[in-house]
Design a protein around this motif. Structure first.
Motif, PDB file in Angstrom:
ATOM      1  N   ILE A 110      11.446  11.995   7.569  1.00  0.00           N
ATOM      2  CA  ILE A 110      10.421  12.602   6.732  1.00  0.00           C
ATOM      3  C   ILE A 110       9.990  11.576   5.691  1.00  0.00           C
ATOM      4  O   ILE A 110      10.802  11.104   4.898  1.00  0.00           O
ATOM      5  N   PHE A 111       8.708  11.206   5.718  1.00  0.00           N
ATOM      6  CA  PHE A 111       8.153  10.325   4.694  1.00  0.00           C
ATOM      7  C   PHE A 111       7.833  11.164   3.460  1.00  0.00           C
ATOM      8  O   PHE A 111       7.130  12.175   3.554  1.00  0.00           O
ATOM      9  N   ASP A 112       8.325  10.732   2.316  1.00  0.00           N
ATOM     10  CA  ASP A 112       8.026  11.408   1.054  1.00  0.00           C
ATOM     11  C   ASP A 112       6.939  10.628   0.319  1.00  0.00           C
ATOM     12  O   ASP A 112       6.578   9.505   0.703  1.00  0.00           O
ATOM     13  N   ASP A 113       6.395  11.239  -0.730  1.00  0.00           N
ATOM     14  CA  ASP A 113       5.458  10.559  -1.628  1.00  0.00           C
ATOM     15  C   ASP A 113       4.236  10.020  -0.877  1.00  0.00           C
ATOM     16  O   ASP A 113       3.838   8.862  -1.057  1.00  0.00           O
ATOM     17  N   VAL A 114       3.649  10.858  -0.051  1.00  0.00           N
ATOM     18  CA  VAL A 114       2.450  10.496   0.714  1.00  0.00           C
ATOM     19  C   VAL A 114       1.234  11.079   0.002  1.00  0.00           C
ATOM     20  O   VAL A 114       1.164  12.287  -0.235  1.00  0.00           O
ATOM     21  N   VAL A 115       0.282  10.242  -0.356  1.00  0.00           N
ATOM     22  CA  VAL A 115      -0.876  10.704  -1.117  1.00  0.00           C
ATOM     23  C   VAL A 115      -2.012  11.114  -0.180  1.00  0.00           C
ATOM     24  O   VAL A 115      -2.265  10.461   0.842  1.00  0.00           O
ATOM     25  N   ILE A 116      -2.678  12.208  -0.531  1.00  0.00           N
ATOM     26  CA  ILE A 116      -3.824  12.704   0.228  1.00  0.00           C
ATOM     27  C   ILE A 116      -5.099  12.087  -0.331  1.00  0.00           C
ATOM     28  O   ILE A 116      -5.347  12.129  -1.542  1.00  0.00           O
ATOM     29  N   ALA A 152       0.824  -1.210   0.000  1.00  0.00           N
ATOM     30  CA  ALA A 152       0.000   0.000   0.000  1.00  0.00           C
ATOM     31  C   ALA A 152       0.860   1.262   0.000  1.00  0.00           C
ATOM     32  O   ALA A 152       1.795   1.386   0.800  1.00  0.00           O
ATOM     33  N   LYS A 153       0.544   2.162  -0.896  1.00  0.00           N
ATOM     34  CA  LYS A 153       1.218   3.462  -0.935  1.00  0.00           C
ATOM     35  C   LYS A 153       0.857   4.220   0.338  1.00  0.00           C
ATOM     36  O   LYS A 153      -0.302   4.277   0.729  1.00  0.00           O
ATOM     37  N   ARG A 154       1.856   4.770   1.021  1.00  0.00           N
ATOM     38  CA  ARG A 154       1.560   5.512   2.255  1.00  0.00           C
ATOM     39  C   ARG A 154       0.618   6.677   1.935  1.00  0.00           C
ATOM     40  O   ARG A 154       0.747   7.346   0.908  1.00  0.00           O
ATOM     41  N   HIS A 155      -0.349   6.886   2.812  1.00  0.00           N
ATOM     42  CA  HIS A 155      -1.404   7.834   2.491  1.00  0.00           C
ATOM     43  C   HIS A 155      -1.997   8.450   3.744  1.00  0.00           C
ATOM     44  O   HIS A 155      -1.800   7.945   4.864  1.00  0.00           O
ATOM     45  N   ILE A 156      -2.730   9.534   3.536  1.00  0.00           N
ATOM     46  CA  ILE A 156      -3.454  10.188   4.623  1.00  0.00           C
ATOM     47  C   ILE A 156      -4.929  10.231   4.278  1.00  0.00           C
ATOM     48  O   ILE A 156      -5.321  10.798   3.259  1.00  0.00           O
ATOM     49  N   HIS A 157      -5.747   9.599   5.111  1.00  0.00           N
ATOM     50  CA  HIS A 157      -7.190   9.789   5.035  1.00  0.00           C
ATOM     51  C   HIS A 157      -7.483  11.127   5.712  1.00  0.00           C
ATOM     52  O   HIS A 157      -7.010  11.375   6.832  1.00  0.00           O
ATOM     53  N   ILE A 158      -8.272  11.963   5.071  1.00  0.00           N
ATOM     54  CA  ILE A 158      -8.508  13.275   5.660  1.00  0.00           C
ATOM     55  C   ILE A 158      -9.930  13.750   5.357  1.00  0.00           C
ATOM     56  O   ILE A 158     -10.443  13.543   4.253  1.00  0.00           O
ATOM     57  N   THR A 159     -10.566  14.339   6.347  1.00  0.00           N
ATOM     58  CA  THR A 159     -11.913  14.858   6.148  1.00  0.00           C
ATOM     59  C   THR A 159     -11.866  16.103   5.268  1.00  0.00           C
ATOM     60  O   THR A 159     -10.817  16.730   5.106  1.00  0.00           O
ATOM     61  N   GLU A 160     -13.002  16.453   4.697  1.00  0.00           N
ATOM     62  CA  GLU A 160     -13.060  17.654   3.860  1.00  0.00           C
ATOM     63  C   GLU A 160     -12.699  18.900   4.675  1.00  0.00           C
ATOM     64  O   GLU A 160     -12.005  19.792   4.196  1.00  0.00           O
ATOM     65  N   GLU A 161     -13.172  18.949   5.914  1.00  0.00           N
ATOM     66  CA  GLU A 161     -12.875  20.094   6.777  1.00  0.00           C
ATOM     67  C   GLU A 161     -11.382  20.197   7.056  1.00  0.00           C
ATOM     68  O   GLU A 161     -10.793  21.281   6.966  1.00  0.00           O
ATOM     69  N   ASP A 162     -10.748  19.067   7.394  1.00  0.00           N
ATOM     70  CA  ASP A 162      -9.317  19.091   7.674  1.00  0.00           C
ATOM     71  C   ASP A 162      -8.504  19.361   6.411  1.00  0.00           C
ATOM     72  O   ASP A 162      -7.435  19.977   6.475  1.00  0.00           O
ATOM     73  N   ALA A 163      -8.984  18.909   5.257  1.00  0.00           N
ATOM     74  CA  ALA A 163      -8.286  19.194   3.997  1.00  0.00           C
ATOM     75  C   ALA A 163      -8.222  20.697   3.751  1.00  0.00           C
ATOM     76  O   ALA A 163      -7.188  21.227   3.325  1.00  0.00           O
ATOM     77  N   ARG A 164      -9.321  21.387   4.052  1.00  0.00           N
ATOM     78  CA  ARG A 164      -9.324  22.850   3.901  1.00  0.00           C
ATOM     79  C   ARG A 164      -8.382  23.488   4.915  1.00  0.00           C
ATOM     80  O   ARG A 164      -7.649  24.429   4.598  1.00  0.00           O
ATOM     81  N   ARG A 165      -8.374  22.963   6.131  1.00  0.00           N
ATOM     82  CA  ARG A 165      -7.533  23.524   7.189  1.00  0.00           C
ATOM     83  C   ARG A 165      -6.045  23.349   6.875  1.00  0.00           C
ATOM     84  O   ARG A 165      -5.239  24.249   7.121  1.00  0.00           O
ATOM     85  N   PHE A 166      -5.701  22.194   6.311  1.00  0.00           N
ATOM     86  CA  PHE A 166      -4.304  21.927   5.954  1.00  0.00           C
ATOM     87  C   PHE A 166      -3.956  22.443   4.564  1.00  0.00           C
ATOM     88  O   PHE A 166      -2.807  22.357   4.147  1.00  0.00           O
ATOM     89  N   ASN A 167      -4.973  22.925   3.844  1.00  0.00           N
ATOM     90  CA  ASN A 167      -4.772  23.426   2.472  1.00  0.00           C
ATOM     91  C   ASN A 167      -4.189  22.346   1.574  1.00  0.00           C
ATOM     92  O   ASN A 167      -3.207  22.550   0.861  1.00  0.00           O
TER      93      ASN A 167
END
Length: 211
Positions: free
Chosen positions: A169-175, A136-151
Motif C-alpha cells: 500500500i502506497f501512502d501519502d499519494v496526492v490527488i 517527485a511526490k507519488r501522485h494520481i492524475h485524475i479527470t474531473e469525472e473520475d474524481a467525482r466517481r472516486f469521491n
C-alpha cells in the motif's frame, strides 16, 4: 456456491479493475526545461523535437538528450519532456539522488524553492541550475469525472493498494485533478521496483477518511 453466484463473482472480478482502480505508470529520471535554458543549451530559438506522445494529453518525450552532473557523479542521455515549462526542473529517484551525492527533497512538480541545483550539459554548452532537483511526490492524475466517481478532490492525500507478488500500500499519494488529464498514477523506478511493477498494473484508491 451455485452457478449463478459463480457467474456474478466472475462478472464483478472483470469489471472491478476498471471501476475501482487506476492504472499505475512508472517514470524514470527526466528533465523539464524553460525557454532560457533551452536557448543556452541548444541555441536561441531552438525548438525541441517531439519523439513520442506520453499518456498525459499534450505531454511528450523529446528526441534531444542531455547530461546532468553534480560534483560527485553524472547521468548521460537523460530524456527531456515537453512542452516547455515556466522553470527548469530535474526529476530523479532517491537512488539517483544518492548516486549524485545530493540531498533531494520529495516535492510536487513545480515546487522547487529550496531544492538543490545541478549542471545541465549538451556537448560544449552547459547551464548551472541553482535549484530545481526533486524526487517527485507519488501522485494520481485524475479527470474531473473520475474524481467525482472516486469521491476525491484536488490536493487530497490518499493511499493506493496494489496487488501482486510484491503487494503493498502506497501512502501519502496526492490527488491532482484537471479536465486536461488522463487518469493514471505516477511512481518512480524505486517505487516501481518495490512493487514488482509490470505494465498494466493497477491500484485501488483508499480514502483515509474511510479507514
Amino acid at each position: 456456491m451455485n452457478n449463478i453466484d459463480q457467474l456474478v463473482d466472475e462478472i464483478v472480478k472483470r469489471i472491478k479493475p476498471e471501476v475501482n482502480t487506476v492504472e499505475v505508470e512508472a517514470s524514470g529520471r527526466h528533465i523539464h526545461l524553460d525557454r532560457p535554458t533551452i536557448d543556452a543549451l541548444f541555441g536561441e530559438g531552438y525548438q525541441l523535437t517531439k519523439a513520442k506522445d506520453l499518456s498525459q494529453p499534450g505531454q511528450y518525450a523529446c528526441k534531444e538528450r542531455i547530461t546532468i552532473a553534480s560534483g560527485k557523479n553524472s547521468f548521460q542521455n537523460v530524456v527531456i519532456l515537453g512542452p516547455e515549462r515556466p522553470a527548469a526542473q530535474v526529476e530523479v529517484s532517491a537512488t539517483d539522488a544518492t548516486s549524485l551525492g545530493l540531498r533531494v527533497p520529495v516535492r510536487e512538480s513545480g515546487d522547487i524553492e529550496g531544492t538543490p541545483g545541478i549542471v545541465l550539459i549538451n556537448g560544449t554548452q552547459s547551464v548551472i541550475l541553482k535549484t530545481g532537483v526533486i524526487v517527485a511526490k507519488r501522485h494520481i492524475h485524475i479527470t474531473e469525472e473520475d474524481a467525482r466517481r472516486f469521491n476525491v478532490s484536488k490536493g487530497e492525500i490518499v493511499q493506493v493498494k496494489i496487488e501482486g507478488a510484491r503487494a503493498l500500500i502506497f501512502d501519502d499519494v496526492v490527488i491532482r485533478v484537471s479536465a486536461d488529464y488522463a487518469t493514471s498514477m505516477h511512481i518512480d523506478y524505486d517505487e516501481a521496483n518495490a512493487v514488482g511493477f509490470k505494465k498494466g498494473i493497477r491500484g485501488e484508491i483508499i480514502k483515509k477518511s474511510e479507514k
